[in-house]
Design a protein around this motif. Structure first.
Motif, PDB file in Angstrom:
ATOM      1  N   GLU A   1      -2.758  -6.989   6.152  1.00 49.49           N
ATOM      2  CA  GLU A   1      -2.808  -8.243   5.525  1.00 49.49           C
ATOM      3  C   GLU A   1      -3.479  -9.380   6.024  1.00 49.49           C
ATOM      4  O   GLU A   1      -3.886 -10.222   5.287  1.00 49.49           O
TER       5      GLU A   1
ATOM      6  N   ASP B   1      -6.323   2.328  -0.820  1.00 50.99           N
ATOM      7  CA  ASP B   1      -6.006   1.014  -0.769  1.00 50.99           C
ATOM      8  C   ASP B   1      -6.716   0.054  -1.636  1.00 50.99           C
ATOM      9  O   ASP B   1      -7.226  -0.917  -1.231  1.00 50.99           O
TER      10      ASP B   1
ATOM     11  N   ASN C   1       0.694  -1.336  -0.038  1.00 51.73           N
ATOM     12  CA  ASN C   1       0.335   0.018   0.171  1.00 51.73           C
ATOM     13  C   ASN C   1       0.899   1.417  -0.171  1.00 51.73           C
ATOM     14  O   ASN C   1       0.586   2.243   0.258  1.00 51.73           O
TER      15      ASN C   1
END
Ligand SMILES: [Zn+2]
Length: 408
Positions: free
Chosen positions: A162, A189, A128
């Motif tokens: 994540e 994102d 990101n």
């Protein structure tokens, strides 16, 4: 207007600074312990030092304790730039990345940002770090030009996105009162190559594990047993038919209905000539926000009861994941201001969309905050040869800067 032209000029002239930051961040793999990594502390420190060296010095740390990593913490960092009002504009990006995956599929070293064809290749360059770098570039432009932003800018860099956000946004929402209801929150994102979609809603998510219990028998005498596999097939079809039964449609989403898909299947018996007593299947259910997960749980219970009655099996259900969140209103300030910035910078008409689920915005919405997900990128995240387009670094920085000054 003069200010904004200067901001654009600054961003274009200083694109090397954005590339430098991408290179710095890419070479520090920030992987979660679940992915055999040591967390985000080194990357966070490098980012903080970069910001300091460039005149952004107002920091707050919200470290989440985690004994699995060397530093003992998963870092969450806020950099503040005071604005004309105390209303906060949060731009939230995540520090962690996913593993490189199959090395042989990479044409460049994954943890080195390599510039070619007007792109930067490397793990994290898009997901990101593009978000991190563009929010930083927008803030640096305002600093350099001594422009006071309309909102108080909060650059938020979180850990653990994540693998579930337990040490990131979930930790912040549980342990710290960072956000106010009137704040604007943008998560850069997720998006599309043109930057035209503003995500304001997610489907509710339910990952279901179903264990079916029957009675084993020889394959030649099925009537002596109760075939768990057959019953779980029947259940898969019945639960899938909820896609028709839950008849609401919502054009924000593609597809526009709730989906109930049987996905993973565990192996049951090794041989062909045995009626299996046990069978385990999984469902990935993506449900329109107009239905609650409790509505869905009741429907699924009815499906199970009907199949139990017909096939003589029993079921054990467990939830691997359950996330429920309301939509952010199309008319709220963050959607309006970001939409205007997209029109201004990219000269396109933005549209609001919903997605199948899986961003951190859901946690914010569930906690009652307006949050949008927006980016101008090619969605190469998690793939080999992940890249970010350098022009997108420029465009996204300009859009975020325009939001910071409320398009004045
Ligand atoms: Zn991401």
């Amino acid at each position: 207007m003069k200010d904004f032209a200067e901001i654009c000029e600054y961003i274009e002239k200083n694109i090397e600074k954005a590339i430098e930051l991408e290179k710095l961040l890419t070479k520090i793999p920030a992987l979660a312990p679940e992915n055999s990594g040591d967390g985000e502390s080194k990357k966070c420190k490098a980012l903080e030092e970069f910001l300091c060296a460039n005149g952004i010095t107002d920091f707050q740390h919200f470290d989440a304790p985690d004994i699995r990593v060397t530093s003992g913490v998963r870092p969450n960092l806020v950099a503040t730039i005071n604005g004309k009002t105390s209303k906060n504009l949060w731009i939230m990006s995540h520090l962690d990345v996913v593993p490189a995956g199959e090395q042989s599929l990479w044409e460049t070293p994954p943890f080195e940002a390599v510039q070619k064809n007007n792109k930067l290749y490397g793990r994290g360059t898009e997901d990101n770090q593009q978000g991190i770098v563009c929010s930083v570039m927008a803030a640096l432009a305002l600093k350099a030009l001594k422009i006071t932003p309309e909102y108080t800018i909060k650059l938020l860099f979180v850990a653990d996105e994540e693998v579930g956000s337990k040490y990131g946004i979930q930790y912040l929402l549980e342990k710290h009162k960072l956000f106010n209801k009137e704040d604007l929150i943008i998560t850069p994102d997720g998006g599309d190559p043109k930057g035209e979609t503003i995500e304001i809603a997610e489907k509710n998510l339910l990952w279901l594990k179903v264990q079916t219990h029957g009675v084993q028998a020889h394959g030649s005498t099925p009537d002596e047993g109760v075939n768990a596999h057959l019953a779980s097939c029947a259940l898969a079809l019945k639960i899938n038919s909820l896609e028709k039964e839950l008849s609401e449609r919502n054009k924000l989403f593609v597809p526009n209905r709730s989906t109930f898909q049987p996905t993973k299947k565990e192996s049951n018996i090794p041989n062909v000539n045995t009626i299996p007593a046990d069978d385990v299947i999984y469902f990935d259910c993506r449900i329109l926000p107009c239905y609650t997960l409790d509505d869905v749980r009741k429907k699924i219970k009815i499906c199970c009861d009907e199949v139990s009655a017909e096939y003589g099996v029993t079921f054990t259900l467990s939830e691997e994941q359950a996330v429920e969140s309301p939509s952010t209103s199309e008319s709220c300030e963050v959607v309006q201001v970001l939409g205007d910035a997209v029109r201004r910078v990219l000269k396109i008409e933005p549209r609001v969309v919903g997605i199948g689920g899986g961003t951190v915005a859901a946690y914010l919405r569930k906690a009652g905050y307006d949050a949008v997900v927006w980016s101008k990128h090619d969605e190469t995240m998690h793939q080999p040869n992940e890249y970010c387009v350098i022009q997108n670094l420029i465009d996204e920085s300009k859009v975020l800067a325009s939001v910071m000054i409320k398009n004045t």
